[in-house]
Write a protein that holds these residues in place. Structure first.
Motif, PDB file in Angstrom:
ATOM      1  N   SER A   1       1.299  -1.384  -0.056  1.00  0.00           N
ATOM      2  CA  SER A   1       0.127   0.256   0.108  1.00  0.00           C
ATOM      3  C   SER A   1       0.965   1.206  -0.669  1.00  0.00           C
ATOM      4  CB  SER A   1      -0.923  -0.256   1.183  1.00  0.00           C
ATOM      5  OG  SER A   1      -0.098   0.260   2.128  1.00  0.00           O
ATOM      6  N   ILE A   2       0.327   2.179  -0.611  1.00  0.00           N
ATOM      7  CA  ILE A   2       1.098   3.461  -0.305  1.00  0.00           C
ATOM      8  C   ILE A   2       1.257   3.781   1.397  1.00  0.00           C
ATOM      9  CG2 ILE A   2       1.205   6.096  -1.197  1.00  0.00           C
ATOM     10  CD1 ILE A   2       1.036   3.816  -3.432  1.00  0.00           C
ATOM     11  N   TYR A   3       0.770   3.980   1.802  1.00  0.00           N
ATOM     12  CA  TYR A   3       0.479   3.927   3.118  1.00  0.00           C
ATOM     13  C   TYR A   3       2.442   3.080   3.685  1.00  0.00           C
ATOM     14  CZ  TYR A   3      -3.980   6.046   4.931  1.00  0.00           C
ATOM     15  OH  TYR A   3      -4.743   7.111   5.363  1.00  0.00           O
ATOM     16  N   ALA A   4       1.717   1.656   3.783  1.00  0.00           N
ATOM     17  CA  ALA A   4       3.738   1.026   3.532  1.00  0.00           C
ATOM     18  C   ALA A   4       4.955   1.767   3.065  1.00  0.00           C
ATOM     19  CB  ALA A   4       2.950  -0.142   3.297  1.00  0.00           C
TER      20      ALA A   4
ATOM     21  N   ARG B   1      -1.189   9.495  -3.868  1.00  0.00           N
ATOM     22  CA  ARG B   1      -1.644   9.985  -2.130  1.00  0.00           C
ATOM     23  C   ARG B   1      -0.979   9.233  -1.383  1.00  0.00           C
ATOM     24  NH1 ARG B   1      -3.193  14.575  -2.301  1.00  0.00           N
ATOM     25  NH2 ARG B   1      -3.355  15.403  -5.346  1.00  0.00           N
ATOM     26  N   ALA B   2      -1.475   9.186   0.072  1.00  0.00           N
ATOM     27  CA  ALA B   2      -1.563   8.448   1.278  1.00  0.00           C
ATOM     28  C   ALA B   2      -2.722   7.555   1.324  1.00  0.00           C
ATOM     29  CB  ALA B   2      -1.329   8.706   2.295  1.00  0.00           C
ATOM     30  N   GLY B   3      -2.715   6.520   0.970  1.00  0.00           N
ATOM     31  CA  GLY B   3      -4.001   5.418   0.892  1.00  0.00           C
ATOM     32  C   GLY B   3      -3.687   3.964   0.986  1.00  0.00           C
ATOM     33  N   THR B   4      -4.867   3.635   0.978  1.00  0.00           N
ATOM     34  CA  THR B   4      -4.506   2.167   1.137  1.00  0.00           C
ATOM     35  C   THR B   4      -4.468   1.266  -0.567  1.00  0.00           C
ATOM     36  OG1 THR B   4      -6.841   1.093   1.144  1.00  0.00           O
ATOM     37  CG2 THR B   4      -6.187   1.213   3.038  1.00  0.00           C
TER      38      THR B   4
ATOM     39  N   VAL C   1      12.461  10.962   7.861  1.00  0.00           N
ATOM     40  CA  VAL C   1      11.182  12.601   7.970  1.00  0.00           C
ATOM     41  C   VAL C   1       9.784  11.493   8.054  1.00  0.00           C
ATOM     42  CG1 VAL C   1      10.801  14.713   6.602  1.00  0.00           C
ATOM     43  CG2 VAL C   1      13.097  13.469   6.549  1.00  0.00           C
ATOM     44  N   LEU C   2       9.671  12.653   8.627  1.00  0.00           N
ATOM     45  CA  LEU C   2       7.531  11.934   9.444  1.00  0.00           C
ATOM     46  C   LEU C   2       7.321  11.774   7.960  1.00  0.00           C
ATOM     47  CD1 LEU C   2       6.463  14.399  12.248  1.00  0.00           C
ATOM     48  CD2 LEU C   2       7.102  12.173  11.852  1.00  0.00           C
ATOM     49  N   PRO C   3       6.347  10.943   7.598  1.00  0.00           N
ATOM     50  CA  PRO C   3       5.390  10.707   6.300  1.00  0.00           C
ATOM     51  C   PRO C   3       4.961  11.466   6.114  1.00  0.00           C
ATOM     52  CG  PRO C   3       5.418   8.522   7.846  1.00  0.00           C
ATOM     53  CD  PRO C   3       6.578   9.439   8.863  1.00  0.00           C
ATOM     54  N   LEU C   4       3.645  12.151   6.939  1.00  0.00           N
ATOM     55  CA  LEU C   4       3.156  13.282   6.343  1.00  0.00           C
ATOM     56  C   LEU C   4       3.352  14.847   5.817  1.00  0.00           C
ATOM     57  CD1 LEU C   4       0.215  13.149   9.548  1.00  0.00           C
ATOM     58  CD2 LEU C   4       0.059  12.187   6.641  1.00  0.00           C
ATOM     59  N   ARG C   5       5.053  14.698   5.909  1.00  0.00           N
ATOM     60  CA  ARG C   5       6.207  15.403   5.228  1.00  0.00           C
ATOM     61  C   ARG C   5       6.676  15.207   3.763  1.00  0.00           C
ATOM     62  NH1 ARG C   5       8.751  18.389  10.766  1.00  0.00           N
ATOM     63  NH2 ARG C   5       7.036  18.792  12.166  1.00  0.00           N
ATOM     64  N   LEU C   6       6.322  14.187   3.590  1.00  0.00           N
ATOM     65  CA  LEU C   6       6.708  13.973   2.309  1.00  0.00           C
ATOM     66  C   LEU C   6       5.471  13.836   1.579  1.00  0.00           C
ATOM     67  CD1 LEU C   6       9.293  10.942   3.264  1.00  0.00           C
ATOM     68  CD2 LEU C   6       9.362  13.329   3.076  1.00  0.00           C
ATOM     69  N   ARG C   7       6.349  13.609  -0.136  1.00  0.00           N
ATOM     70  CA  ARG C   7       5.406  13.679  -0.946  1.00  0.00           C
ATOM     71  C   ARG C   7       5.655  12.900  -2.035  1.00  0.00           C
ATOM     72  NH1 ARG C   7       4.743  17.998  -5.884  1.00  0.00           N
ATOM     73  NH2 ARG C   7       2.567  17.038  -6.724  1.00  0.00           N
ATOM     74  N   LEU C   8       4.815  11.531  -2.614  1.00  0.00           N
ATOM     75  CA  LEU C   8       5.506  10.597  -3.692  1.00  0.00           C
ATOM     76  C   LEU C   8       5.283  10.766  -5.194  1.00  0.00           C
ATOM     77  CD1 LEU C   8       4.823   7.491  -1.601  1.00  0.00           C
ATOM     78  CD2 LEU C   8       7.368   8.888  -1.584  1.00  0.00           C
ATOM     79  N   VAL C   9       6.002  11.184  -5.529  1.00  0.00           N
ATOM     80  CA  VAL C   9       5.409  11.944  -6.976  1.00  0.00           C
ATOM     81  C   VAL C   9       6.201  10.710  -8.186  1.00  0.00           C
ATOM     82  CG1 VAL C   9       6.299  13.395  -8.989  1.00  0.00           C
ATOM     83  CG2 VAL C   9       5.934  13.852  -6.738  1.00  0.00           C
TER      84      VAL C   9
ATOM     85  N   LEU D   1       5.256   4.768   1.934  1.00  0.00           N
ATOM     86  CA  LEU D   1       5.596   5.995   2.648  1.00  0.00           C
ATOM     87  C   LEU D   1       6.429   5.613   4.249  1.00  0.00           C
ATOM     88  CD1 LEU D   1       2.618   8.604   2.047  1.00  0.00           C
ATOM     89  CD2 LEU D   1       4.638   8.969   1.999  1.00  0.00           C
ATOM     90  N   GLY D   2       5.620   4.720   4.537  1.00  0.00           N
ATOM     91  CA  GLY D   2       5.961   4.266   5.939  1.00  0.00           C
ATOM     92  C   GLY D   2       7.922   4.011   6.020  1.00  0.00           C
ATOM     93  N   ASN D   3       8.178   3.271   4.470  1.00  0.00           N
ATOM     94  CA  ASN D   3       9.385   2.602   4.118  1.00  0.00           C
ATOM     95  C   ASN D   3      10.480   3.615   3.544  1.00  0.00           C
ATOM     96  OD1 ASN D   3       8.850   0.616   4.375  1.00  0.00           O
ATOM     97  ND2 ASN D   3       8.719  -0.296   2.556  1.00  0.00           N
ATOM     98  N   VAL D   4       9.946   5.151   2.471  1.00  0.00           N
ATOM     99  CA  VAL D   4      10.543   6.055   2.302  1.00  0.00           C
ATOM    100  C   VAL D   4      11.209   7.011   3.629  1.00  0.00           C
ATOM    101  CG1 VAL D   4      10.464   8.068   1.095  1.00  0.00           C
ATOM    102  CG2 VAL D   4      10.361   6.021   0.477  1.00  0.00           C
ATOM    103  N   SER D   5      10.327   7.396   4.654  1.00  0.00           N
ATOM    104  CA  SER D   5      10.463   7.948   5.477  1.00  0.00           C
ATOM    105  C   SER D   5      11.637   7.612   6.691  1.00  0.00           C
ATOM    106  CB  SER D   5       9.060   8.617   7.042  1.00  0.00           C
ATOM    107  OG  SER D   5       8.111   7.213   7.362  1.00  0.00           O
ATOM    108  N   LYS D   6      11.653   6.126   6.647  1.00  0.00           N
ATOM    109  CA  LYS D   6      12.394   5.569   7.449  1.00  0.00           C
ATOM    110  C   LYS D   6      14.097   5.500   6.503  1.00  0.00           C
ATOM    111  CE  LYS D   6      13.206   1.134  10.040  1.00  0.00           C
ATOM    112  NZ  LYS D   6      12.631   0.063   9.956  1.00  0.00           N
ATOM    113  N   LYS D   7      14.046   6.101   5.482  1.00  0.00           N
ATOM    114  CA  LYS D   7      15.018   5.615   4.637  1.00  0.00           C
ATOM    115  C   LYS D   7      15.643   7.197   5.133  1.00  0.00           C
ATOM    116  CE  LYS D   7      17.747   4.903   1.675  1.00  0.00           C
ATOM    117  NZ  LYS D   7      19.324   4.315   2.026  1.00  0.00           N
ATOM    118  N   LEU D   8      14.172   8.254   5.473  1.00  0.00           N
ATOM    119  CA  LEU D   8      15.295   9.552   5.338  1.00  0.00           C
ATOM    120  C   LEU D   8      15.213  10.086   6.465  1.00  0.00           C
ATOM    121  CD1 LEU D   8      13.512  10.972   2.129  1.00  0.00           C
ATOM    122  CD2 LEU D   8      15.857   9.822   2.106  1.00  0.00           C
TER     123      LEU D   8
END
Length: 574
Positions: free
Chosen positions: A473-476, A551-554, A487-495, A478-485
């Protein structure tokens, strides 16, 4: 031939041992010459062939083991056995002749010195004699030869290596006078065994430990018959540095032989030792040979099976591939102890994809290939060692199979790792992420690889790649990317950057549909830069790469990505 010198005679010149191989004239030189073979095979100038003429043969294969010498030389003086014994072990000075010892002004009382000297003269309490390189020449009619039996009646171990023994009969005559002798070292002697059959069979069956290193006897024609005829009771045999390349087709070794050391010989494959495979040897030492394989593919020798060998030492050989150890269990089904250090395989360990491996990896990969092994390089293999080695090896095989792009390639990997099936039965089959390629060149949709997507992430100058399941899921994500960087997931945007293009108008002109492709165009992929600039100047439409925000979601990653690869740009939200 003179009475003073004869072929087979052992001499020493300035401490260098040699054997006379020829007595006679040499073309182009006056007088009589001795053709000699040096024990030090690098000391000579030829191998018995001089200026195209062969005068004599040598036991050594070295091209520089022989020379011609004049017979008038300052030869080193030989000794009888008893003379050498007295010189090394018996003091020639009595206690009464010793100079008095004083402490300050008081003379020390020497208690028991005469008694000790008498005991030493009788060799009482001494069971081991080491008389190597003492220039001993033994004859049955030597003076006081009958005294050997009484003086050496308690001797159990004798080392007479590097002496002047010329025939087997001389060795036998000396040993028969030592009734308790059990260990005999004859290293470096170059005696003949032509008189073997003249000696009573089984005359030396009491010998349990025998060393015949650097004697240069022929394995099949001389050594094995010697063991069968005279030393049939031997249990431990050292026969190193004899320039042997084959030990086969020579009949059976003594039935009680359990330990055999054939180090420093010229074997290139374990199949060269086929006669040893048929013996009862349990410990086989093959250090410092040139062994690289089990079977030499250049020959027709069959794969040997050393059924009784439990301990094998192949240190400092030429083993350079894992296939040697893969085949070892079939040739040594009873192996429990192995020593392998010093082989080139361990100096440049690599995984299937070329990554360097550490020495500990080589240790584990050796253990995993040999399920019955109990010690490796003298280290006991614990249950934990076995578990770690097996699972590590299983993981490497799985990674190699995953890297194979075809079924044929995967089958080849399994064939090169015969332990794979047994390891899978013991620990379960590992996950294999192989991209199976069908006949039409496409990835098999039923393979695990078809359910994965390779995502290349970029965040500023940082770029990394991950292989992720399409069901993620995009939620998961975002969690992987935020852990890598960090940074909190809500402060990131995936394009998601796609390969599709959308029209972009740079002026008031309306969009008139896509440009049509023309087969007459010189550029089949895109318009020239000059044309694009001209259109832009005229206010016509241009094209831009399509980007989609994830966008963050399932919603699953696979609903965004159709192929096996994707590019995702990570941005900070404003």
């Amino acid at each position: 031939m003179t009475a003073q010198h004869h072929a087979g005679q052992r001499l020493s010149l300035k401490g260098q041992l040699l054997s006379v191989r020829y007595v006679g004239p040499v073309d182009g030189k006056s007088g009589e010459w001795l053709g000699v073979e040096w024990d030090d095979s690098t000391r000579g100038k030829h191998d018995g062939v001089h200026e195209g003429n062969k005068y004599f043969g040598c036991r050594s294969k070295s091209p520089s083991c022989a020379s011609f010498l004049r017979s008038q030389q300052p030869w080193d003086k030989h000794r009888t056995f008893l003379e050498a014994l007295r010189e090394k072990y018996v003091s020639q000075t009595s206690a009464a002749d010793q100079e008095a010892i004083y402490f300050s002004t008081k003379q020390a009382e020497e208690v028991g010195f005469d008694k000790f000297a008498r005991r030493q003269a009788e060799l009482r309490g001494i069971h081991v004699l080491v008389l190597d390189r003492m220039r001993i020449r033994h004859r049955a009619n030597d003076p006081d030869v009958d005294a050997i039996g009484s003086v050496c009646k308690e001797i159990t171990e004798l080392d007479i290596g590097g002496n002047f023994f010329e025939t087997l009969g001389e060795v036998y005559d000396l040993c028969r006078r030592l009734p308790k002798l059990r260990s005999l070292t004859l290293d470096g002697n170059r005696f003949s065994v032509e008189d073997m059959l003249q000696i009573r069979k089984g005359s030396s069956t009491s010998i349990r430990t025998l060393s015949l290193s650097n004697v240069l006897l022929d394995w099949g024609a001389e050594l094995v018959p010697l063991l069968q005829h005279h030393f049939s009771g031997v249990q431990t045999l050292a026969a190193t540095n004899n320039e042997w390349s084959v030990a086969s087709d020579a009949g059976g070794l003594p039935p009680g032989l359990k330990t055999l050391d054939l180090s420093n010989n010229d074997y290139t494959a374990l199949a060269d030792l086929s006669s040893v495979a048929c013996s009862s040897v349990e410990t086989l030492v093959l250090k410092n040979c040139t062994i690289a394989t089990i079977v030499n593919t250049a020959s027709t020798n069959l794969r040997p099976v050393f059924r009784s060998v439990q301990e094998l030492d192949v240190r400092h050989n030429k083993v350079a591939v894992w296939n040697f150890f893969d085949q070892l269990p079939a040739s040594f089904p009873s192996i429990k102890h192995l020593r392998t250090t010093g082989n080139p395989l361990y100096s440049n360990l690599r995984s299937h994809d070329g990554k360097a491996l550490a020495a500990e990896d080589g240790y584990m990969l050796t253990i995993a290939r040999l399920p019955s092994l109990e010690t490796l390089n003298y280290s006991k293999i614990t249950d934990k060692d076995r578990l770690n080695a097996d699972t590590y090896y299983l993981g490497l095989i799985a990674a190699e199979i995953s890297a194979a792009s075809t079924d044929v390639g995967a089958a080849d990997v399994r064939e090169r790792h015969p332990r794979f099936g047994a390891l899978c039965e013991k620990y379960g089959e590992p996950t294999i992420t192989r991209k199976t390629i069908r006949a039409d060149g496409e990835i098999d949709p039923d393979s695990l690889a078809a359910r994965l997507v390779r995502v290349m992430f970029s965040s500023g100058t940082l770029v990394w790649t991950e292989e992720l399941p399409k069901s993620l899921s995009i939620y998961a994500l975002l969690g992987n990317v935020s852990k890598k960087l960090g940074v909190l997931p809500l402060r990131l945007r995936l394009v998601l950057e796609t390969d599709e293009r959308d029209p972009v108008s740079s002026g008031p002109a309306a969009y008139e549909g896509p440009d049509w492709w023309c087969s007459d165009s010189d550029d089949e992929d895109a318009e020239s830069q000059d044309t694009l600039r001209a259109k832009e100047a005229q206010g016509q439409n241009l094209w831009a790469m399509r980007e989609v925000e994830m966008r963050a979601g399932t919603r699953a990653l696979g609903t965004y990505v159709e192929g096996a690869d994707a590019r995702v740009r990570v941005e900070a939200r404003g």
